[in-house]
Design a protein around this motif. Sequence first.
Motif, PDB file in Angstrom:
ATOM      1  N   ARG A  78       0.850  -1.192   0.000  1.00 55.25           N
ATOM      2  CA  ARG A  78       0.000   0.000   0.000  1.00 55.25           C
ATOM      3  C   ARG A  78       0.885   1.241   0.000  1.00 55.25           C
ATOM      4  NH1 ARG A  78      -5.195  -0.200   1.763  1.00 55.25           N
ATOM      5  NH2 ARG A  78      -4.962   1.765   2.885  1.00 55.25           N
ATOM      6  N   SER A  79       0.392   2.291  -0.617  1.00 52.30           N
ATOM      7  CA  SER A  79       1.086   3.574  -0.508  1.00 52.30           C
ATOM      8  C   SER A  79       0.838   4.130   0.889  1.00 52.30           C
ATOM      9  CB  SER A  79       0.588   4.553  -1.569  1.00 52.30           C
ATOM     10  OG  SER A  79      -0.794   4.783  -1.417  1.00 52.30           O
ATOM     11  N   PHE A  80       1.726   5.007   1.335  1.00 51.62           N
ATOM     12  CA  PHE A  80       1.581   5.556   2.675  1.00 51.62           C
ATOM     13  C   PHE A  80       2.163   6.965   2.721  1.00 51.62           C
ATOM     14  CE2 PHE A  80       5.372   2.969   2.338  1.00 51.62           C
ATOM     15  CZ  PHE A  80       6.386   3.794   2.801  1.00 51.62           C
ATOM     16  N   ALA A  81       1.677   7.704   3.682  1.00 50.37           N
ATOM     17  CA  ALA A  81       2.132   9.083   3.854  1.00 50.37           C
ATOM     18  C   ALA A  81       3.285   9.131   4.841  1.00 50.37           C
ATOM     19  CB  ALA A  81       0.992   9.958   4.347  1.00 50.37           C
ATOM     20  N   VAL A  82       4.130  10.139   4.700  1.00 52.02           N
ATOM     21  CA  VAL A  82       5.220  10.395   5.643  1.00 52.02           C
ATOM     22  C   VAL A  82       4.902  11.682   6.403  1.00 52.02           C
ATOM     23  CG1 VAL A  82       7.680  10.879   5.898  1.00 52.02           C
ATOM     24  CG2 VAL A  82       6.908   9.241   4.166  1.00 52.02           C
ATOM     25  N   CYS A  83       4.837  11.586   7.721  1.00 52.37           N
ATOM     26  CA  CYS A  83       4.616  12.751   8.572  1.00 52.37           C
ATOM     27  C   CYS A  83       5.881  13.022   9.378  1.00 52.37           C
ATOM     28  CB  CYS A  83       3.453  12.526   9.530  1.00 52.37           C
ATOM     29  SG  CYS A  83       1.849  12.481   8.717  1.00 52.37           S
ATOM     30  N   ARG A  84       6.185  14.271   9.605  1.00 54.54           N
ATOM     31  CA  ARG A  84       7.338  14.649  10.415  1.00 54.54           C
ATOM     32  C   ARG A  84       6.894  15.630  11.495  1.00 54.54           C
ATOM     33  NH1 ARG A  84       9.180  14.376   5.126  1.00 54.54           N
ATOM     34  NH2 ARG A  84      10.903  12.919   4.770  1.00 54.54           N
ATOM     35  N   THR A  85       7.472  15.482  12.672  1.00 52.20           N
ATOM     36  CA  THR A  85       7.113  16.369  13.766  1.00 52.20           C
ATOM     37  C   THR A  85       8.258  17.324  14.079  1.00 52.20           C
ATOM     38  OG1 THR A  85       7.954  14.833  15.433  1.00 52.20           O
ATOM     39  CG2 THR A  85       5.646  14.618  14.807  1.00 52.20           C
ATOM     40  N   GLN A  86       7.894  18.493  14.594  1.00 52.37           N
ATOM     41  CA  GLN A  86       8.839  19.459  15.117  1.00 52.37           C
ATOM     42  C   GLN A  86       8.348  19.902  16.486  1.00 52.37           C
ATOM     43  OE1 GLN A  86       9.153  22.619  12.252  1.00 52.37           O
ATOM     44  NE2 GLN A  86      10.450  21.439  10.859  1.00 52.37           N
ATOM     45  N   ALA A  87       9.284  20.194  17.378  1.00 54.85           N
ATOM     46  CA  ALA A  87       8.903  20.588  18.735  1.00 54.85           C
ATOM     47  C   ALA A  87       7.962  21.790  18.692  1.00 54.85           C
ATOM     48  CB  ALA A  87      10.154  20.931  19.546  1.00 54.85           C
ATOM     49  N   GLY A  88       6.843  21.665  19.410  1.00 52.81           N
ATOM     50  CA  GLY A  88       5.916  22.779  19.534  1.00 52.81           C
ATOM     51  C   GLY A  88       4.974  22.960  18.370  1.00 52.81           C
ATOM     52  N   SER A  89       4.929  21.984  17.449  1.00 55.09           N
ATOM     53  CA  SER A  89       4.041  22.131  16.296  1.00 55.09           C
ATOM     54  C   SER A  89       3.317  20.822  16.042  1.00 55.09           C
ATOM     55  CB  SER A  89       4.826  22.536  15.046  1.00 55.09           C
ATOM     56  OG  SER A  89       5.742  21.528  14.692  1.00 55.09           O
ATOM     57  N   GLU A  90       2.235  20.923  15.286  1.00 58.60           N
ATOM     58  CA  GLU A  90       1.490  19.738  14.911  1.00 58.60           C
ATOM     59  C   GLU A  90       2.263  18.945  13.848  1.00 58.60           C
ATOM     60  OE1 GLU A  90      -1.494  18.527  16.004  1.00 58.60           O
ATOM     61  OE2 GLU A  90      -1.356  20.052  17.583  1.00 58.60           O
ATOM     62  N   PRO A  91       2.117  17.601  13.831  1.00 59.29           N
ATOM     63  CA  PRO A  91       2.755  16.806  12.762  1.00 59.29           C
ATOM     64  C   PRO A  91       2.337  17.302  11.388  1.00 59.29           C
ATOM     65  CG  PRO A  91       1.885  15.374  14.492  1.00 59.29           C
ATOM     66  CD  PRO A  91       1.374  16.771  14.777  1.00 59.29           C
ATOM     67  N   ALA A  92       3.284  17.380  10.502  1.00 59.30           N
ATOM     68  CA  ALA A  92       3.019  17.884   9.157  1.00 59.30           C
ATOM     69  C   ALA A  92       3.148  16.764   8.132  1.00 59.30           C
ATOM     70  CB  ALA A  92       4.001  18.999   8.815  1.00 59.30           C
ATOM     71  N   LEU A  93       2.148  16.658   7.248  1.00 55.73           N
ATOM     72  CA  LEU A  93       2.203  15.694   6.163  1.00 55.73           C
ATOM     73  C   LEU A  93       3.046  16.309   5.045  1.00 55.73           C
ATOM     74  CD1 LEU A  93       1.242  13.083   4.796  1.00 55.73           C
ATOM     75  CD2 LEU A  93      -0.747  14.342   3.977  1.00 55.73           C
ATOM     76  N   GLU A  94       4.154  15.643   4.715  1.00 52.36           N
ATOM     77  CA  GLU A  94       5.080  16.240   3.752  1.00 52.36           C
ATOM     78  C   GLU A  94       5.129  15.516   2.415  1.00 52.36           C
ATOM     79  OE1 GLU A  94       8.910  17.095   5.247  1.00 52.36           O
ATOM     80  OE2 GLU A  94       8.180  18.090   7.061  1.00 52.36           O
ATOM     81  N   GLU A  95       4.855  14.210   2.420  1.00 48.75           N
ATOM     82  CA  GLU A  95       4.939  13.488   1.143  1.00 48.75           C
ATOM     83  C   GLU A  95       4.211  12.172   1.247  1.00 48.75           C
ATOM     84  OE1 GLU A  95       8.920  11.792   0.319  1.00 48.75           O
ATOM     85  OE2 GLU A  95       9.502  12.723   2.227  1.00 48.75           O
TER      86      GLU A  95
END
Length: 289
Positions: free
Chosen positions: A269-286
């Motif tokens: 299955r295809s899947f999304a990559v999320c990355r987190t940064q301190a003090g922010s919501e997880p961001a969907l990047e690719e």
Amino acid sequence: MSIFTAACVQMRSGKTVADNIAQAEGLIREAASAGAHFIQTPEMTNVLVRSREELMERIVPEAQDATLARFRALAADLGVWIHAGSLAILLEGGKVANRAFLIDPAGSVAARYDKIHMFDVDLPNGESWRESATYEPGQQTMIAELPWLKMGMAVCYDVRFPAIFRTQAREGAGMLTMPAAFTRQTGEAHWHVLQRARAIENGAYVVSAAQGGVHEDGRETYGHSLIVDPWGKVIAEVNSDAPGVALAEIDPQEVIKARQRIPAIANERSFAVCRTQAGSEPALEETLA
């Protein structure tokens, strides 16, 4: 889809092209006499020399390469498929191709593949390699049609990049090939597990002829040419670093069975990559396929 016999020819190539051709021919004839229909030689069958200057003195463009010409004649004479694991081929502009050839029983070149990944590494024992200083990397994978099944082509260091083999398996390749000149250090640590992993994760046969022993240029390669079945079992091996031949039957039905038991390719299955940064919501990047 009928059963056929595949052979790995293990060599100890040196600096003299004519000597390497003679060594390869003897082992190819041995494999053919033992019933092989498909015969693979290792990476750098035609010449194995570390010095760029010495290498450039010994290699020629594809049309003039004596090893390729001899293998084409041999394939026609013996009525077998010959997979020259790779030859050093001179390119325009002073670079070199690390090029694999598949030759059919009529003596025609059926497929070519240039090694994509360059072995640019510094090993713990002090060995340092920079293939990119001499070789031009390939840009595309290759899937060749054999009479029995489809074959994916790769060379040596490519084995550490599983996306190549997954792509080939998705496109129907039931046999994956990784002829090599693995260093002794990396071979002792990783050779068997990498070959078996590529077989298991793709439900495919793996056929990998290797260089073995101490070579004229001082390098030491691991040997242990392997044929692995789609369930990850080693079914043939040259169990040393000495020149020799390993043979095994290849049954395309075993590929079908393995992929039915563990349908990993079908279940992808295809899947999304999320990355987190301190003090922010997880961001969907690719999104990855």
